[in-house]
Design an enzyme around this catalytic site. Sequence first.
Site, PDB file in Angstrom:
ATOM      1  N   PHE A  75     -33.245   2.300  19.158  1.00  0.00           N
ATOM      2  CA  PHE A  75     -32.725   1.410  18.420  1.00  0.00           C
ATOM      3  C   PHE A  75     -32.417   1.678  16.892  1.00  0.00           C
ATOM      4  O   PHE A  75     -31.575   1.301  16.250  1.00  0.00           O
ATOM      5  CB  PHE A  75     -32.886   0.076  18.781  1.00  0.00           C
ATOM      6  CG  PHE A  75     -34.024  -0.717  17.962  1.00  0.00           C
ATOM      7  CD1 PHE A  75     -34.017  -1.165  16.843  1.00  0.00           C
ATOM      8  CD2 PHE A  75     -35.428  -0.511  18.711  1.00  0.00           C
ATOM      9  CE1 PHE A  75     -35.102  -1.587  15.910  1.00  0.00           C
ATOM     10  CE2 PHE A  75     -36.532  -1.099  17.966  1.00  0.00           C
ATOM     11  CZ  PHE A  75     -36.316  -1.619  16.303  1.00  0.00           C
ATOM     12  N   LYS A  76     -33.661   2.275  16.387  1.00  0.00           N
ATOM     13  CA  LYS A  76     -33.532   2.669  14.868  1.00  0.00           C
ATOM     14  C   LYS A  76     -32.623   3.666  14.593  1.00  0.00           C
ATOM     15  O   LYS A  76     -32.205   3.686  13.382  1.00  0.00           O
ATOM     16  CB  LYS A  76     -34.921   2.996  14.316  1.00  0.00           C
ATOM     17  CG  LYS A  76     -36.038   1.892  14.676  1.00  0.00           C
ATOM     18  CD  LYS A  76     -37.200   2.625  14.967  1.00  0.00           C
ATOM     19  CE  LYS A  76     -38.633   1.505  15.091  1.00  0.00           C
ATOM     20  NZ  LYS A  76     -38.796   1.442  16.517  1.00  0.00           N
ATOM     21  N   ASP A  77     -32.108   4.308  15.536  1.00  0.00           N
ATOM     22  CA  ASP A  77     -30.915   5.343  15.034  1.00  0.00           C
ATOM     23  C   ASP A  77     -29.799   4.552  14.487  1.00  0.00           C
ATOM     24  O   ASP A  77     -28.911   5.210  13.971  1.00  0.00           O
ATOM     25  CB  ASP A  77     -30.430   6.327  16.543  1.00  0.00           C
ATOM     26  CG  ASP A  77     -31.632   6.903  16.873  1.00  0.00           C
ATOM     27  OD1 ASP A  77     -32.316   7.409  16.004  1.00  0.00           O
ATOM     28  OD2 ASP A  77     -31.711   7.392  18.210  1.00  0.00           O
TER      29      ASP A  77
END
Length: 151
Positions: A75-77
């Site tokens: 999700f950090k992308d």
Amino acid sequence: LSFSELAFEIISLYVSREEISAEKLREMTRLAYETFRTAPDATPVVDLSSKSKTENSVEPNVYLLELFHGPTYAFKDVALQFLGRLFEFILEQKKEKKTLTILGATSGDTGSSAIYGVRGRQGVECFVLYPENRTSKIQEAQMATVPDANI
């Protein structure tokens, strides 16, 4: 609106046109989210109620926002793909050539997301430490096999 267009509209609320032109900001968001496997919908919303096998297995109007379609499946992308481009843009505006050094430590997907967010970005170098044999093989491969010179 596509995800990158929506990101542009939201980020525009916080970025002065004197700092980043609308055209440049739009380009940065478009390029950042083109890296997602589901582009132009970087984070698709899935209707779970329509996927149920039995009529009563899922409540109606249940949706899931998928945040795992970026280059590292984390999700950090969603944030870091844009942030790398932002760093590069800011550094390009400096009269003196500056280098931004990112030093990180991780036990998993944060390191690979940071690496993939800044890989190939001019003026940015990134070093990520991770514990030997304490990350998954996939996460280690994502961090240790990036060929870009700034990683």
